[in-house]
Design an enzyme around this catalytic site. Structure first.
Site, PDB file in Angstrom:
ATOM      1  N   GLY A 192       0.685  -1.314  -0.067  1.00 13.58           N
ATOM      2  CA  GLY A 192      -0.065  -0.025   0.042  1.00 13.58           C
ATOM      3  C   GLY A 192       0.673   1.174  -0.021  1.00 13.58           C
ATOM      4  O   GLY A 192       1.980   1.119  -0.352  1.00 13.58           O
ATOM      5  N   GLU A 193       0.314   2.237   0.573  1.00 15.27           N
ATOM      6  CA  GLU A 193       1.039   3.411   0.641  1.00 15.27           C
ATOM      7  C   GLU A 193       1.465   3.677   2.089  1.00 15.27           C
ATOM      8  O   GLU A 193       0.795   3.864   2.916  1.00 15.27           O
ATOM      9  CB  GLU A 193       0.521   4.870   0.233  1.00 15.27           C
ATOM     10  CG  GLU A 193       0.634   4.814  -1.422  1.00 15.27           C
ATOM     11  CD  GLU A 193       2.060   4.700  -2.015  1.00 15.27           C
ATOM     12  OE1 GLU A 193       3.029   5.509  -1.385  1.00 15.27           O
ATOM     13  OE2 GLU A 193       2.225   4.079  -3.029  1.00 15.27           O
ATOM     14  N   SER A 194       2.835   3.763   2.092  1.00 12.23           N
ATOM     15  CA  SER A 194       3.399   4.045   3.733  1.00 12.23           C
ATOM     16  C   SER A 194       3.034   5.226   4.302  1.00 12.23           C
ATOM     17  O   SER A 194       2.644   5.306   5.697  1.00 12.23           O
ATOM     18  CB  SER A 194       4.694   3.778   3.791  1.00 12.23           C
ATOM     19  OG  SER A 194       5.533   4.705   2.937  1.00 12.23           O
ATOM     20  N   CYS A 196       6.611  -4.685   1.196  1.00 12.40           N
ATOM     21  CA  CYS A 196       6.524  -3.234   0.737  1.00 12.40           C
ATOM     22  C   CYS A 196       6.491  -2.315   1.521  1.00 12.40           C
ATOM     23  O   CYS A 196       7.201  -1.847   2.677  1.00 12.40           O
ATOM     24  CB  CYS A 196       5.694  -3.521  -0.673  1.00 12.40           C
ATOM     25  SG  CYS A 196       6.377  -2.067  -1.504  1.00 12.40           S
ATOM     26  N   ARG A 202      12.857   4.304   0.010  1.00 12.61           N
ATOM     27  CA  ARG A 202      11.660   3.997  -0.622  1.00 12.61           C
ATOM     28  C   ARG A 202      11.866   4.300  -2.278  1.00 12.61           C
ATOM     29  O   ARG A 202      12.887   5.144  -2.776  1.00 12.61           O
ATOM     30  CB  ARG A 202      10.763   5.211  -0.142  1.00 12.61           C
ATOM     31  CG  ARG A 202      10.299   4.770   1.303  1.00 12.61           C
ATOM     32  CD  ARG A 202       8.924   5.654   1.674  1.00 12.61           C
ATOM     33  NE  ARG A 202       8.053   5.624   0.366  1.00 12.61           N
ATOM     34  CZ  ARG A 202       7.033   6.633   0.286  1.00 12.61           C
ATOM     35  NH1 ARG A 202       7.051   7.575   1.062  1.00 12.61           N
ATOM     36  NH2 ARG A 202       6.226   6.605  -0.795  1.00 12.61           N
ATOM     37  N   ILE A 217       7.023  -3.444  -7.006  1.00 12.20           N
ATOM     38  CA  ILE A 217       6.148  -2.511  -7.221  1.00 12.20           C
ATOM     39  C   ILE A 217       6.713  -1.215  -6.562  1.00 12.20           C
ATOM     40  O   ILE A 217       6.339  -1.153  -5.410  1.00 12.20           O
ATOM     41  CB  ILE A 217       4.827  -2.637  -6.991  1.00 12.20           C
ATOM     42  CG1 ILE A 217       4.198  -4.101  -8.089  1.00 12.20           C
ATOM     43  CG2 ILE A 217       3.818  -1.594  -7.387  1.00 12.20           C
ATOM     44  CD1 ILE A 217       3.059  -4.216  -8.037  1.00 12.20           C
ATOM     45  N   ARG A 218       7.224  -0.315  -7.182  1.00 11.32           N
ATOM     46  CA  ARG A 218       7.925   0.926  -6.573  1.00 11.32           C
ATOM     47  C   ARG A 218       8.370   0.681  -5.394  1.00 11.32           C
ATOM     48  O   ARG A 218       8.304   1.229  -4.318  1.00 11.32           O
ATOM     49  CB  ARG A 218       6.567   2.061  -6.405  1.00 11.32           C
ATOM     50  CG  ARG A 218       6.119   2.662  -7.739  1.00 11.32           C
ATOM     51  CD  ARG A 218       4.926   3.372  -7.550  1.00 11.32           C
ATOM     52  NE  ARG A 218       5.159   4.340  -6.270  1.00 11.32           N
ATOM     53  CZ  ARG A 218       5.495   5.910  -6.408  1.00 11.32           C
ATOM     54  NH1 ARG A 218       5.843   6.279  -7.434  1.00 11.32           N
ATOM     55  NH2 ARG A 218       5.590   6.346  -5.226  1.00 11.32           N
ATOM     56  N   HIS A 222       5.949  -8.598  -3.469  1.00 13.79           N
ATOM     57  CA  HIS A 222       4.575  -8.933  -2.995  1.00 13.79           C
ATOM     58  C   HIS A 222       4.291 -10.389  -3.280  1.00 13.79           C
ATOM     59  O   HIS A 222       3.818 -10.938  -4.312  1.00 13.79           O
ATOM     60  CB  HIS A 222       3.655  -8.164  -3.796  1.00 13.79           C
ATOM     61  CG  HIS A 222       3.896  -6.645  -3.505  1.00 13.79           C
ATOM     62  ND1 HIS A 222       3.129  -5.877  -2.338  1.00 13.79           N
ATOM     63  CD2 HIS A 222       4.645  -5.553  -4.099  1.00 13.79           C
ATOM     64  CE1 HIS A 222       3.526  -4.866  -2.404  1.00 13.79           C
ATOM     65  NE2 HIS A 222       4.040  -4.598  -3.512  1.00 13.79           N
ATOM     66  N   GLU A 249       2.172 -12.130  -2.157  1.00  9.89           N
ATOM     67  CA  GLU A 249       0.486 -12.184  -2.382  1.00  9.89           C
ATOM     68  C   GLU A 249      -0.129 -12.210  -3.623  1.00  9.89           C
ATOM     69  O   GLU A 249      -1.133 -12.399  -3.995  1.00  9.89           O
ATOM     70  CB  GLU A 249      -0.110 -11.235  -1.456  1.00  9.89           C
ATOM     71  CG  GLU A 249      -0.023  -9.742  -1.551  1.00  9.89           C
ATOM     72  CD  GLU A 249       1.435  -9.096  -1.532  1.00  9.89           C
ATOM     73  OE1 GLU A 249       2.264  -9.772  -0.940  1.00  9.89           O
ATOM     74  OE2 GLU A 249       1.157  -7.774  -1.443  1.00  9.89           O
TER      75      GLU A 249
END
Lengths: 198, 327
Positions: free
Chosen positions: A49-51, A81, A108, A137-138, A173, A175
């Site tokens: 997600g977004e930290s 992540c 990051r 992913i990023r 990831h 998942e």
């Protein structure tokens, strides 16, 4: 023994994807959104997600402090992540709050923006000889790790899979793949523990 | 998963459908906010946005000022990319693949091939599989969503009616998509070819949706969200996240005698403190959409900031509707 209650922090991110893999392995997934959810799980995955979003939501909804207390008390935690960033000691070159649960400094978007997001195969001896399909992913990488931290995999010269005691982190990831080995590894960490007091 | 694991080189493979769809999966449960300046982008990130949409004018202003709406000034997009650590999206006109090439070359994280801008091609959308950067596209129904996915879209959003402050179209589109998915799941297999023909979508995608009972990509809501309760409504109707633009920055617009004020660069002036409060409330309601007490708390936290006035869509001509662009 009952199947362990495997929590997935559900404030934001790819929660369903983790829930699907946990179910396929016979664990009982619990979406963790509140203090009472957190109190009853045997372990916690902090998903992708977004930290910056999730650290704010943890603070806003007063979950950060009890989460830290449970992990310090021995509850296994795995950050994928974003989750690894949130759990880290600090973020390199950014003034970003983290929970300090594992002695690593992360960078990051270390590989680049979305155009650098990629699929790769990793060697992870701890999971056996078959290479691990990893989706970045990023993604962050681990720029520094403390003496108690075991680096379980690297990619392009940087740590991307680490464990220190009851806390582990992956830059990628699992998942999003069909390979459940990292989830199975985490569930073995949970089974080694007693059921949390209700 | 669409990419064969066997084909992955150990050195890594970028631009795969898995990583394109994957970024949208990471945004789930979050709010993506329209911003027109780096300062607004910083406010959005502070409020907990999962991404920002960099654009020159918010849809409400595009609607009000008319003319041709194009891809944003690229130096502005760059400054917004430099101002935040969260993903930055930007809009290209429908069918304008050269604008999309520019945005990819600039390095944005997602492109919105958007009906909010004036379409460049009235017949065809961009061939999105050719790009390494992922695309999100709007849809009013399942057929439109699956046509965009067939073209390579890695994320779908309802079109709604952007810049209207009116949620009715987003509700219509979200229900249309979800209802048709539920219907397809229930019909016998022999009906699928005819169903695919009826909705104008490829059979393989129709069959996959019928089987999985969901789109193969993430589905967000866009177009008309302007209050915390709007966000909670759309999440309960099955949206996996929320786009909001005019809803925040119109609520925080600085006005004199009802007329918006503009700064020396021509940007509408916004009260950053109200914008932050408003944006934070929308994020909270999106997170705890199933808990009315949390939505109440979010609504109270607006502290008297008023939502944008909004438009009764029945008062508009067909030519003023954005959602009918592209099909």
């Amino acid at each position: 023994m009952d199947a362990p209650l495997a929590g997935v922090l559900a404030l934001q991110g790819d929660v369903d994807e983790h829930v699907r893999v946990l179910e396929s392995l016979g664990a009982v997934p619990v979406r963790v959104k509140t203090r009472s959810d957190l109190d009853r799980v045997d372990g916690l995955i902090v998903p992708g997600g977004e930290s910056t979003t999730v650290i704010r939501l943890l603070d806003r909804f007063e979950l950060a402090e009890p989460l830290v207390a449970r992990v310090r008390g021995g509850m296994p935690l795995w950050g994928t992540c974003m989750g690894m960033i949130v759990a880290a000691n600090d973020v390199v070159e950014l003034d970003q709050r983290t929970l300090g649960l594992i002695d690593i400094s992360v960078r990051r978007n270390a590989f680049g923006r979305q155009l650098a997001s990629e699929e790769a195969l990793l060697d992870v001896p701890a999971l056996g000889p078959e290479p691990l399909h990893a989706i970045f992913i990023r993604a962050p990488w681990i720029e520094r790790s403390g003496p108690g931290v075991e680096v379980l995999a690297t990619h392009k010269g940087h740590g991307v899979f680490v464990r220190e005691g009851n806390v582990m982190g992956t830059s990628f990831h699992p998942e999003l793949t069909r390979d459940p080995r990292v989830h199975a590894y985490f569930l073995r960490m949970l089974e080694g523990r007693e059921r949390a007091a209700a | 998963m669409t990419d064969g694991e066997r084909g992955i080189p150990a050195a890594g493979q970028t631009g795969t459908m898995t990583v394109k769809r994957g970024l949208a999966q990471m945004l789930k449960g979050g709010v993506i906010m329209d911003v027109v300046t780096p300062e607004q982008a910083a406010v959005a990130q502070e409020a907990g946005a999962v991404a920002v949409m960099a654009l020159e004018r918010i849809p409400a202003d595009i609607r009000a000022s008319g003319g041709v709406a194009r891809m944003s000034d690229l130096s502005l997009v760059q400054r917004i990319m430099d101002a935040v650590t969260i993903p930055v999206m930007a809009k290209a006109r429908i069918g304008h693949f050269a604008e999309a090439q520019c945005l990819q070359a600039l390095g944005v994280d997602y492109i919105d091939e958007s009906e909010v801008l004036t379409p460049a091609d009235e017949k065809y959308h961009i061939a999105k599989h050719k790009f390494s950067v992922p695309f999100v596209c709007g849809a009013r129904d399942l057929g439109e969503a699956l046509r965009r996915i067939a073209e390579g879209a890695a994320m779908i959003r309802s079109k709604g009616e952007a810049g209207s402050g009116n949620i009715v179209e987003a509700v219509r589109h979200m229900r249309a998509i979800r209802d048709t998915i539920a219907e397809l799941h229930a019909v016998p297999e022999e009906e699928l070819v005819a169903r695919a023909r009826d909705i104008g979508a490829p059979l393989e995608l129709v069959a996959a949706v019928a089987r999985e009972k969901k789109l193969p990509v993430v589905l967000f809501c866009a177009g008309g969200v302007s209050t915390p309760a709007d966000a909670a409504l759309m999440m309960q109707l099955g949206a996996e996240g929320i786009f909001v633009g005019s809803g925040i920055f119109k609520a925080a617009a600085i006005t004199k005698n009802g007329i918006a004020e503009y700064d020396e660069n021509g940007f509408p002036r916004v009260d950053p403190e109200i914008a932050l409060r408003y944006a934070t409330a929308i994020v909270a309601a999106t997170t705890h959409y199933e808990d009315p007490q949390a939505v109440v708390a979010a609504s109270k936290s607006l502290g008297g900031a008023r939502p944008m006035h909004g438009i009764d869509l029945r008062s508009l001509d067909q030519s003023q509707l954005l959602s009918v662009r592209g099909n």
